[in-house]
Design a protein around this motif. Structure first.
Motif, PDB file in Angstrom:
ATOM      1  N   ALA A  36       0.835  -1.204   0.000  1.00  0.00           N
ATOM      2  CA  ALA A  36       0.000   0.000   0.000  1.00  0.00           C
ATOM      3  C   ALA A  36       0.868   1.251   0.000  1.00  0.00           C
ATOM      4  O   ALA A  36       0.591   2.212  -0.724  1.00  0.00           O
ATOM      5  CB  ALA A  36      -0.924  -0.008   1.211  1.00  0.00           C
ATOM      6  N   ALA A  37       1.945   1.229   0.790  1.00  0.00           N
ATOM      7  CA  ALA A  37       2.826   2.401   0.858  1.00  0.00           C
ATOM      8  C   ALA A  37       3.478   2.658  -0.494  1.00  0.00           C
ATOM      9  O   ALA A  37       3.560   3.799  -0.951  1.00  0.00           O
ATOM     10  CB  ALA A  37       3.887   2.199   1.928  1.00  0.00           C
ATOM     11  N   LEU A  49       2.309   1.993  -3.327  1.00  0.00           N
ATOM     12  CA  LEU A  49       1.306   2.551  -4.233  1.00  0.00           C
ATOM     13  C   LEU A  49       0.937   3.982  -3.841  1.00  0.00           C
ATOM     14  O   LEU A  49       0.079   4.589  -4.462  1.00  0.00           O
ATOM     15  CB  LEU A  49       0.056   1.675  -4.241  1.00  0.00           C
ATOM     16  CG  LEU A  49       0.226   0.342  -4.972  1.00  0.00           C
ATOM     17  CD1 LEU A  49      -0.919  -0.600  -4.657  1.00  0.00           C
ATOM     18  CD2 LEU A  49       0.331   0.558  -6.468  1.00  0.00           C
ATOM     19  N   GLY A  50       1.585   4.496  -2.789  1.00  0.00           N
ATOM     20  CA  GLY A  50       1.416   5.903  -2.458  1.00  0.00           C
ATOM     21  C   GLY A  50       0.521   6.193  -1.257  1.00  0.00           C
ATOM     22  O   GLY A  50       0.295   7.343  -0.924  1.00  0.00           O
ATOM     23  N   ALA A  51      -0.002   5.137  -0.612  1.00  0.00           N
ATOM     24  CA  ALA A  51      -0.957   5.363   0.469  1.00  0.00           C
ATOM     25  C   ALA A  51      -0.247   5.790   1.757  1.00  0.00           C
ATOM     26  O   ALA A  51       0.783   5.229   2.115  1.00  0.00           O
ATOM     27  CB  ALA A  51      -1.772   4.103   0.724  1.00  0.00           C
ATOM     28  N   SER A  52      -0.827   6.765   2.450  1.00  0.00           N
ATOM     29  CA  SER A  52      -0.294   7.188   3.746  1.00  0.00           C
ATOM     30  C   SER A  52      -0.618   6.115   4.781  1.00  0.00           C
ATOM     31  O   SER A  52      -1.406   5.208   4.532  1.00  0.00           O
ATOM     32  CB  SER A  52      -0.957   8.501   4.162  1.00  0.00           C
ATOM     33  OG  SER A  52      -2.348   8.286   4.324  1.00  0.00           O
ATOM     34  N   ARG A  53      -0.011   6.244   5.961  1.00  0.00           N
ATOM     35  CA  ARG A  53      -0.285   5.275   7.024  1.00  0.00           C
ATOM     36  C   ARG A  53      -1.762   5.252   7.395  1.00  0.00           C
ATOM     37  O   ARG A  53      -2.355   4.197   7.587  1.00  0.00           O
ATOM     38  CB  ARG A  53       0.493   5.653   8.285  1.00  0.00           C
ATOM     39  CG  ARG A  53       1.934   5.274   8.220  1.00  0.00           C
ATOM     40  CD  ARG A  53       2.690   6.049   9.267  1.00  0.00           C
ATOM     41  NE  ARG A  53       4.110   5.969   8.998  1.00  0.00           N
ATOM     42  CZ  ARG A  53       4.980   5.426   9.848  1.00  0.00           C
ATOM     43  NH1 ARG A  53       4.575   4.953  10.996  1.00  0.00           N
ATOM     44  NH2 ARG A  53       6.247   5.372   9.539  1.00  0.00           N
ATOM     45  N   ARG A  84      -4.349   6.130   5.635  1.00  0.00           N
ATOM     46  CA  ARG A  84      -5.159   5.533   4.575  1.00  0.00           C
ATOM     47  C   ARG A  84      -5.006   4.013   4.586  1.00  0.00           C
ATOM     48  O   ARG A  84      -5.982   3.272   4.437  1.00  0.00           O
ATOM     49  CB  ARG A  84      -4.732   6.098   3.232  1.00  0.00           C
ATOM     50  CG  ARG A  84      -5.728   5.736   2.156  1.00  0.00           C
ATOM     51  CD  ARG A  84      -5.289   6.252   0.807  1.00  0.00           C
ATOM     52  NE  ARG A  84      -6.368   6.025  -0.128  1.00  0.00           N
ATOM     53  CZ  ARG A  84      -7.022   6.993  -0.744  1.00  0.00           C
ATOM     54  NH1 ARG A  84      -6.710   8.236  -0.527  1.00  0.00           N
ATOM     55  NH2 ARG A  84      -7.989   6.684  -1.583  1.00  0.00           N
ATOM     56  N   THR A 141      -8.268   1.821   5.073  1.00  0.00           N
ATOM     57  CA  THR A 141      -8.828   1.087   3.938  1.00  0.00           C
ATOM     58  C   THR A 141      -8.387  -0.369   3.865  1.00  0.00           C
ATOM     59  O   THR A 141      -9.036  -1.164   3.206  1.00  0.00           O
ATOM     60  CB  THR A 141      -8.474   1.768   2.597  1.00  0.00           C
ATOM     61  OG1 THR A 141      -7.052   1.868   2.516  1.00  0.00           O
ATOM     62  CG2 THR A 141      -9.084   3.131   2.482  1.00  0.00           C
ATOM     63  N   ILE A 142      -7.295  -0.711   4.530  1.00  0.00           N
ATOM     64  CA  ILE A 142      -6.832  -2.091   4.413  1.00  0.00           C
ATOM     65  C   ILE A 142      -6.782  -2.822   5.752  1.00  0.00           C
ATOM     66  O   ILE A 142      -7.390  -3.872   5.909  1.00  0.00           O
ATOM     67  CB  ILE A 142      -5.448  -2.133   3.720  1.00  0.00           C
ATOM     68  CG1 ILE A 142      -5.616  -1.657   2.280  1.00  0.00           C
ATOM     69  CG2 ILE A 142      -4.882  -3.546   3.724  1.00  0.00           C
ATOM     70  CD1 ILE A 142      -4.384  -1.120   1.684  1.00  0.00           C
ATOM     71  N   PRO A 172     -10.505  -2.852   7.795  1.00  0.00           N
ATOM     72  CA  PRO A 172     -11.510  -3.783   7.255  1.00  0.00           C
ATOM     73  C   PRO A 172     -11.100  -5.252   7.368  1.00  0.00           C
ATOM     74  O   PRO A 172     -11.945  -6.122   7.550  1.00  0.00           O
ATOM     75  CB  PRO A 172     -11.628  -3.382   5.778  1.00  0.00           C
ATOM     76  CG  PRO A 172     -11.075  -2.010   5.692  1.00  0.00           C
ATOM     77  CD  PRO A 172     -10.067  -1.883   6.776  1.00  0.00           C
ATOM     78  N   GLN A 221       6.300   6.347  -0.536  1.00  0.00           N
ATOM     79  CA  GLN A 221       5.065   6.738  -1.234  1.00  0.00           C
ATOM     80  C   GLN A 221       5.335   7.573  -2.470  1.00  0.00           C
ATOM     81  O   GLN A 221       4.531   7.626  -3.381  1.00  0.00           O
ATOM     82  CB  GLN A 221       4.151   7.541  -0.290  1.00  0.00           C
ATOM     83  CG  GLN A 221       3.464   6.690   0.756  1.00  0.00           C
ATOM     84  CD  GLN A 221       4.255   6.604   2.046  1.00  0.00           C
ATOM     85  OE1 GLN A 221       5.441   6.886   2.092  1.00  0.00           O
ATOM     86  NE2 GLN A 221       3.597   6.175   3.124  1.00  0.00           N
ATOM     87  N   PHE A 268      -4.626  -6.988  -1.444  1.00  0.00           N
ATOM     88  CA  PHE A 268      -5.503  -6.523  -0.371  1.00  0.00           C
ATOM     89  C   PHE A 268      -6.705  -7.457  -0.358  1.00  0.00           C
ATOM     90  O   PHE A 268      -7.554  -7.381  -1.226  1.00  0.00           O
ATOM     91  CB  PHE A 268      -5.933  -5.080  -0.615  1.00  0.00           C
ATOM     92  CG  PHE A 268      -4.768  -4.152  -0.863  1.00  0.00           C
ATOM     93  CD1 PHE A 268      -3.620  -4.239  -0.084  1.00  0.00           C
ATOM     94  CD2 PHE A 268      -4.810  -3.214  -1.873  1.00  0.00           C
ATOM     95  CE1 PHE A 268      -2.542  -3.399  -0.298  1.00  0.00           C
ATOM     96  CE2 PHE A 268      -3.735  -2.364  -2.096  1.00  0.00           C
ATOM     97  CZ  PHE A 268      -2.602  -2.458  -1.313  1.00  0.00           C
ATOM     98  N   ASN A 270      -9.295  -7.657   1.408  1.00  0.00           N
ATOM     99  CA  ASN A 270     -10.633  -7.118   1.670  1.00  0.00           C
ATOM    100  C   ASN A 270     -11.167  -6.355   0.468  1.00  0.00           C
ATOM    101  O   ASN A 270     -12.219  -5.750   0.543  1.00  0.00           O
ATOM    102  CB  ASN A 270     -10.593  -6.193   2.889  1.00  0.00           C
ATOM    103  CG  ASN A 270      -9.646  -5.024   2.672  1.00  0.00           C
ATOM    104  OD1 ASN A 270      -8.538  -5.212   2.180  1.00  0.00           O
ATOM    105  ND2 ASN A 270     -10.067  -3.834   3.022  1.00  0.00           N
ATOM    106  N   PHE A 317      -6.473   0.703  -6.632  1.00  0.00           N
ATOM    107  CA  PHE A 317      -6.024   1.324  -5.376  1.00  0.00           C
ATOM    108  C   PHE A 317      -5.021   2.458  -5.597  1.00  0.00           C
ATOM    109  O   PHE A 317      -5.192   3.571  -5.096  1.00  0.00           O
ATOM    110  CB  PHE A 317      -5.430   0.254  -4.450  1.00  0.00           C
ATOM    111  CG  PHE A 317      -5.060   0.774  -3.091  1.00  0.00           C
ATOM    112  CD1 PHE A 317      -6.015   0.886  -2.091  1.00  0.00           C
ATOM    113  CD2 PHE A 317      -3.758   1.167  -2.809  1.00  0.00           C
ATOM    114  CE1 PHE A 317      -5.675   1.372  -0.840  1.00  0.00           C
ATOM    115  CE2 PHE A 317      -3.414   1.653  -1.552  1.00  0.00           C
ATOM    116  CZ  PHE A 317      -4.380   1.750  -0.572  1.00  0.00           C
ATOM    117  N   VAL A 331      -5.422   6.497  -4.765  1.00  0.00           N
ATOM    118  CA  VAL A 331      -4.507   7.206  -3.880  1.00  0.00           C
ATOM    119  C   VAL A 331      -3.904   8.389  -4.606  1.00  0.00           C
ATOM    120  O   VAL A 331      -3.755   9.475  -4.054  1.00  0.00           O
ATOM    121  CB  VAL A 331      -3.402   6.253  -3.394  1.00  0.00           C
ATOM    122  CG1 VAL A 331      -2.327   7.012  -2.651  1.00  0.00           C
ATOM    123  CG2 VAL A 331      -3.990   5.168  -2.509  1.00  0.00           C
TER     124      VAL A 331
END
Lengths: 276, 356
Positions: free
Chosen positions: A175-176, A178-182, A184, A188-189, A192, B65, B79, B81, B90, B94
């Motif tokens: 996720a990181a 792909l650019g996602a912040s902590r 986020r 989102t991950i 859930p 990031q 992911f 979920n 995704f 983002v």
């Protein structure tokens, strides 16, 4: 139901094991529940309603379910955090902290109640500082929540730990990248994915809290209309030889618990949709 | 660049460049530091010393990031979920792509990757190969500058692996994204990559085209790791290292020195007539490897040599196990002085890399 006859199985005989399971459940769970239901059926609907709608009974039931819900919620937040820290980080004394989590399982709840009551009393170790600040932990509804949180904690932590251990760190890293912040990534991950486990822990902690008696008796003070919980009221009724009153309240406890648990279960099916 | 974890040096003074649009493999045994190199480039680890440049910009201080990298984990790290569609989308969400542009991009990728029908599935409902395709699609979706793949075919079975290799090459042609992938499978690296970097114990042993590393290995490690090689330790006499009747010139070595000589099995010429070549041997074993045959030859001194020839040649020459034959070595390489610690003697050596 599928017979397992043709497959190899470590335990002998599907029929035997199923039979045993049914017998066991019958003796341990079904018969006592049925006895309670039958006893309640002796009451006319009007009588039943009168017994459970006394202001005292309503106050007790509200406190039991309300405090259990709050306690389970507190555990859902802080128990998750605790499980996370225990699984993710290596720190000195981690094994001790881990062992401490089981304490509420092992400690007789009456002892826990007594200890908490004396801690939060006006001259107790904690009460000494908290009471001047306006927080009364002993003989109040807050005390009930504290005791229920205490007894429910291990359910939350022990449910989540194995789930967190299976949660791959790669996923967060992916996720990181792909650019996602902590934040986020968490929202989102991680959240859930953990939700079904949190709900299971919540359910267990909640169910445990609804049935809790021993610790509350000591910390709440059992003031009718204020800090008296439903299981305690059942005992009072029994001591007054008012079996009908006791049964009626017990049945309401049972039915409401059942409905709430069924509701959470539905929620859980939804939360867990990606695993089916 | 260098990366240390405590006392262990995972990556040791490594330096290389990948050209725009190139497909390069990092090849080496497990624990060789390959994955660490990828993690350093992605920003998941910080180098102890050294710099990393992407498209001319130094990225050392850029957080993960912001590096605009596509990374495919060995475990895929999907992911679970999220549906296939949302997994691929995704990175676009983002990066705040416009809704329509994002949908078009995801749909384009799903079509290219044969995932059109699977958009609503969750990862646990997919096969290994499908998961891998989703992982690559997810990494490619935000149009990364560099694509990094960590053992991309490690988790799928041999047959699908073959298909995926071809697919990866086609994919690379199509997207032309600069790609660096890690593998421990030399065949995979040879087949897919335009250049191969061989990594051992955190050190880059050689970088070159598949042909270069195969035909001109920089050292013994590369020679042994790429393909199959006979390595024999011989004593030098009169400037020659002698294996029974065969003498290899060993310039620069004194008499009495021990040297290591390497030669590829396909450079061993075998004849059923015992006087065609100067060296005598007995065929101890024959192995059937599809179109090739592998022969284990035992020399009168007890030394063993491995030879390879096509099945047609094997039949034409009328060879069989137990036969006395003669052979010669068409091409060899002096690998260097023998290490004392390594107890390879002429008698004990043979094929160093058993093939299949």
């Amino acid at each position: 139901m599928r017979s397992a006859e043709r497959h190899f199985s470590a335990l002998p005989g599907f029929r035997f094991t199923l039979g045993y399971t049914m017998f066991y459940l019958g003796v341990i769970v079904v018969i006592p529940m049925a006895a309670l239901a039958l006893k309640a059926l002796e009451l006319s609907p009007g009588e039943f309603f009168r017994l459970v709608s006394t202001p005292r009974a309503i106050a007790a039931l509200q406190l039991t379910f309300g405090a259990s819900f709050v306690a389970a919620f507190v555990n859902a937040v802080f128990g998750t955090l605790l499980a996370w820290v225990l699984v993710r980080y290596e720190f000195p004394g981690r094994r001790w902290v881990d062992a401490l989590v089981d304490f509420p399982f092992a400690l007789p709840t009456a002892v826990a109640g007594l200890t908490l009551a004396s801690l939060f009393a006006e001259n107790g170790w904690l009460g000494r500082f908290l009471v001047p600040l306006g927080f009364h932990g002993a003989f109040t509804r807050a005390g009930v929540v504290i005791a229920l949180t205490f007894v429910g904690l291990p359910f939350m932590v022990r449910t989540l730990q194995p789930m967190l251990e299976n949660f791959e760190r790669d996923v967060e890293e992916a996720a990181a990248i792909l650019g996602a912040s902590r934040l986020r990534t968490f929202l989102t991950i991680i959240a859930p994915t953990l939700l079904p486990g949190v709900l299971t822990g919540f359910t267990l902690a909640f169910a445990r809290a609804v049935g809790e008696y021993g610790s509350i008796v000591f910390i709440s003070g059992n003031l009718p209309f204020r800090t008296e919980i439903a299981p305690f009221l059942v005992v009072i009724r029994l001591e007054e030889y008012d079996y009908n009153g006791a049964t009626a309240i017990a049945v309401v406890l049972l039915v409401v618990s059942f409905l709430i648990l069924a509701g959470i279960n539905k929620l859980q099916l939804w939360a867990n949709r990606f695993n089916r | 660049m260098t990366k240390r974890f405590g006392d262990t040096i995972a990556v040791n003074d490594l330096s290389f460049a990948v050209n725009e649009g190139e497909l390069v493999a990092l090849l080496g045994p497990s624990g060789g530091g390959k994955t660490t190199v990828l993690r350093l480039i992605a920003g998941l680890e910080t180098p102890t010393s050294g710099d990393i440049f992407i498209r001319g910009h130094r990225v050392n201080d850029l957080p993960v990031q912001k590096r605009n990298i596509g990374f495919v984990f060995q475990s895929y790290a999907l992911f679970k979920n999220m549906t296939v569609y949302r997994n691929i989308a995704f990175g676009l969400r983002v990066k705040k792509w416009k809704r329509r542009a994002a949908r078009e991009r995801v749909e384009e990728l799903m079509q290219l990757f044969g995932l059109e029908q699977l958009g609503h599935r969750y990862p646990h409902q997919l096969s290994g190969g499908q998961r891998q395709r989703v992982a690559i699609a997810r990494a490619l979706a935000p149009k990364p500058d560099v694509l990094l793949l960590d053992e991309p075919f490690g988790a799928v079975d041999a047959k699908i692996r073959q298909e995926l290799r071809e697919w990866l090459v086609r994919l690379h042609h199509q997207f032309n994204v600069t790609t660096l992938f890690v593998t421990h499978d030399q065949e995979e690296a040879m087949e897919v990559a335009s250049r191969i970097g061989i990594l051992n114990c955190g050190r880059l042993e050689q970088v070159g085209s598949p042909q270069e590393v195969y035909e001109q290995p920089a050292n013994e490690f590369v020679a042994r790791f790429i393909g199959v090689m006979n390595v024999i330790e011989l004593e030098v006499r009169n400037g020659m290292a002698c294996l029974d009747q065969i003498a290899f010139p060993a310039p620069g070595y004194k008499d009495g020195d021990k040297v290591r000589v390497g030669f590829r099995p396909y450079n061993v010429r075998v004849s059923p007539s015992t006087d065609e070549y100067r060296c005598q041997a007995v065929i101890r074993h024959t192995y059937f490897l599809g179109i090739m045959m592998r022969l284990d030859l035992e020399l009168p001194s007890g030394a063993r040599v491995c030879a390879r020839l096509t099945k047609e040649d094997y039949k034409r020459l009328g060879l069989a196990t137990g036969m006395r034959v003669s052979f010669q070595i068409a091409e060899h390489k002096i690998l260097g002085a023998a290490q004392n610690s390594n107890a390879h003697t002429a008698a004990g050596s043979g094929c160093t890399h058993g093939e299949r």
